[in-house]
Write a protein that holds these residues in place. Structure first.
Motif, PDB file in Angstrom:
ATOM      1  N   THR A 119       0.891  -1.210  -0.072  1.00 32.03           N
ATOM      2  CA  THR A 119       0.142   0.080   0.050  1.00 32.03           C
ATOM      3  C   THR A 119       0.765   1.259   0.002  1.00 32.03           C
ATOM      4  OG1 THR A 119      -1.670  -1.302   1.363  1.00 32.03           O
ATOM      5  CG2 THR A 119      -2.226   1.021   0.937  1.00 32.03           C
ATOM      6  N   ALA A 152       1.025   2.932  -3.351  1.00 31.46           N
ATOM      7  CA  ALA A 152      -0.466   3.705  -3.594  1.00 31.46           C
ATOM      8  C   ALA A 152      -0.409   5.109  -3.089  1.00 31.46           C
ATOM      9  CB  ALA A 152      -1.531   2.709  -3.214  1.00 31.46           C
ATOM     10  N   ALA A 181      -0.551   8.451  -4.980  1.00 29.11           N
ATOM     11  CA  ALA A 181      -1.504   9.353  -4.687  1.00 29.11           C
ATOM     12  C   ALA A 181      -0.971  10.887  -4.572  1.00 29.11           C
ATOM     13  CB  ALA A 181      -2.490   9.370  -3.377  1.00 29.11           C
ATOM     14  N   SER A 218      -9.179   1.896  -1.924  1.00 30.92           N
ATOM     15  CA  SER A 218      -8.237   2.840  -1.916  1.00 30.92           C
ATOM     16  C   SER A 218      -7.078   2.917  -0.596  1.00 30.92           C
ATOM     17  CB  SER A 218      -8.905   4.197  -1.563  1.00 30.92           C
ATOM     18  OG  SER A 218      -9.264   4.456  -0.538  1.00 30.92           O
ATOM     19  N   TYR A 219      -5.904   3.491  -0.823  1.00 32.53           N
ATOM     20  CA  TYR A 219      -4.919   3.269   0.275  1.00 32.53           C
ATOM     21  C   TYR A 219      -5.807   3.670   1.696  1.00 32.53           C
ATOM     22  CZ  TYR A 219      -3.707   8.147   0.684  1.00 32.53           C
ATOM     23  OH  TYR A 219      -3.813   9.354   0.606  1.00 32.53           O
ATOM     24  N   ARG A 220      -6.467   4.765   1.525  1.00 33.55           N
ATOM     25  CA  ARG A 220      -6.947   5.578   2.676  1.00 33.55           C
ATOM     26  C   ARG A 220      -8.066   4.148   3.661  1.00 33.55           C
ATOM     27  NH1 ARG A 220      -6.394  10.844   2.737  1.00 33.55           N
ATOM     28  NH2 ARG A 220      -5.831  11.863   1.081  1.00 33.55           N
TER      29      ARG A 220
END
Length: 427
Positions: A235, A238, A242, A365-367
């Protein structure tokens, strides 16, 4: 940390271990780079890491044999054997010999299981119990410091002089470590071989971890945490994407994390002494969750970097807290088996987490991933707060330590029976 160095035996041991750590920090990155340069395949380069970690899956087998021998000779000859293990890398010339790199990587992984188990046992014999946290802090801080520069230097040496020269340097570091450990003076009795079946002997470390409630609950919490911590291996790329940074920026992130880790290693003894091993570990997990949440919610790259410092600080504090607690609450005769059982218990979920994270990063998503990591880590904190609520921030003497250090009274010691009281002391 200075308290451990006041013991004359720890200084040469530290020098030896630091030397071999330096060699490891150079060699590990070179193994995968070497395979990548020979084959051009990222998958085959990744397989090199799998070869290194594979021995941890059968670590209890090695632990059984570690507990059958004295720790100082084990470390001397183990380092000599590790030096010999990397020598075949001098023969590697082309892609048809990649299998040789993998064999070396696997045997290298065996040394990563056996030698730390021996170090834990030797520290327990060498140092007073109150100095264990200082010794663990010194070793962990040094390892984290080498991680800041080792991969960069290893990559530069590989580009300049080739993998064979790095292998020779690594072998030399093991030999120097063996020679220095030979100067450590410690009284060790030859371990007595039990009469149990080999299966019972091999699993005794795992059973000790289960019988010790504090160790058992902490291992449950750590297994849960390292599962999601493995998500970050994929991750992190990513996160970099971003914020519009190139893939090479991962090196900057790792360096920032390394700085936090060095600070964590230096401050861990004070945190442990003001709380307890379990308390320091729990506080570090809170910091880890905060760092994960910070990455998930970060509006800018600067906030990500601050969060990464928190992540870096927390990990060595967790390691030092748990290692010290394990050393204190484990009899010397079981130290090898308990150390290797821990490798197996934590290594398996970590490997699963890395694999799961590689799949998740292409789906969500990474979030969302870092939010999940923070929630699970906080769940681990809650689990410890519930199960260890009475002793979490209060150091306590383990039952076996109390039994070993208590002075027997004449009323309970039969005449004619020699009683030897050995203080439990503790890489």
């Amino acid at each position: 940390m200075r308290k451990a160095f006041s013991h004359h035996g720890f200084t040469p041991l530290f020098a030896a271990l630091a030397t071999s750590m330096l060699g490891d920090s150079l060699m590990l990155i070179v193994l995968s780079m070497w395979v990548k340069s020979l084959t051009g395949s990222n998958a085959m380069a990744g397989l090199t890491f799998l070869c290194v970690v594979a021995p941890s899956l059968v670590a209890p087998v090695f632990g059984m044999y570690v507990d059958r021998v004295r720790r100082r000779p084990l470390l001397i000859w183990g380092n000599v054997a590790s030096a010999l293990v990397v020598v075949p890398l001098l023969l590697v010339r082309d892609a048809s010999q990649v299998w040789l790199v993998w064999v070396v990587a696997f045997l290298y992984g065996v040394s990563f299981v056996v030698l730390p188990a021996g170090v834990n046992g030797l520290l327990k014999e060498l140092l007073p119990e109150e100095q264990l946290v200082d010794a663990n802090s010194a070793l962990t801080t040094t390892k984290e410091g080498f991680r800041l520069v080792g991969p960069l230097v290893g990559a530069a040496l590989f580009a300049a002089v080739g993998g064979g020269a790095v292998a020779a340097l690594d072998a030399l570091s093991f030999l120097v470590a063996a020679l220095v450990i030979a100067r450590v003076r410690v009284g060790e009795a030859t371990p007595e071989r039990g009469e149990q079946h080999w299966r019972h002997e091999m699993t005794e470390g795992m059973r000790h971890l289960w019988r010790e409630p504090v160790l058992r609950h902490i291992l449950v919490a750590l297994a849960l945490t390292v599962t999601v911590l493995g998500f970050s291996e994929s991750t992190v790329f990513a996160v970099i994407d971003a914020f519009g940074r190139p893939v090479e920026f991962v090196g900057v992130v790792l360096t920032v994390q390394g700085v936090g880790a060095v600070v964590g290693g230096l401050t861990a003894p004070r945190v442990v002494r003001r709380t307890s091993e379990a308390g320091a570990l729990t506080l570090a997990l809170v910091a880890l969750a905060a760092g994960q949440a910070g990455v998930a919610l970060a509006p800018s790259l600067g906030v990500v970097m601050v969060s990464v410092v928190a992540l870096g600080w927390s990990i060595p504090v967790v390691l030092i807290g748990f290692t010290t607690l394990m050393q204190r609450r484990t009899p010397g005769r079981l130290m090898g088996r308990v150390s290797t059982a821990t490798d197996a218990v934590l290594g398996t979920p970590q490997t699963m987490g890395i694999a799961l994270g590689a799949g998740l990063v292409s789906l969500v998503s990474y979030r969302a991933i870092f939010t999940t990591m923070a929630v699970v880590t906080l769940a681990s904190v809650a689990y410890l707060a519930i199960t260890l609520r009475r002793s979490l921030f209060r150091p306590e003497t383990p039952p076996e330590t109390a039994a070993e250090t208590a002075t027997p009274t004449p009323a309970v010691v039969p005449a004619g029976v020699g009683v030897e009281v050995t203080a439990s002391v503790l890489e």
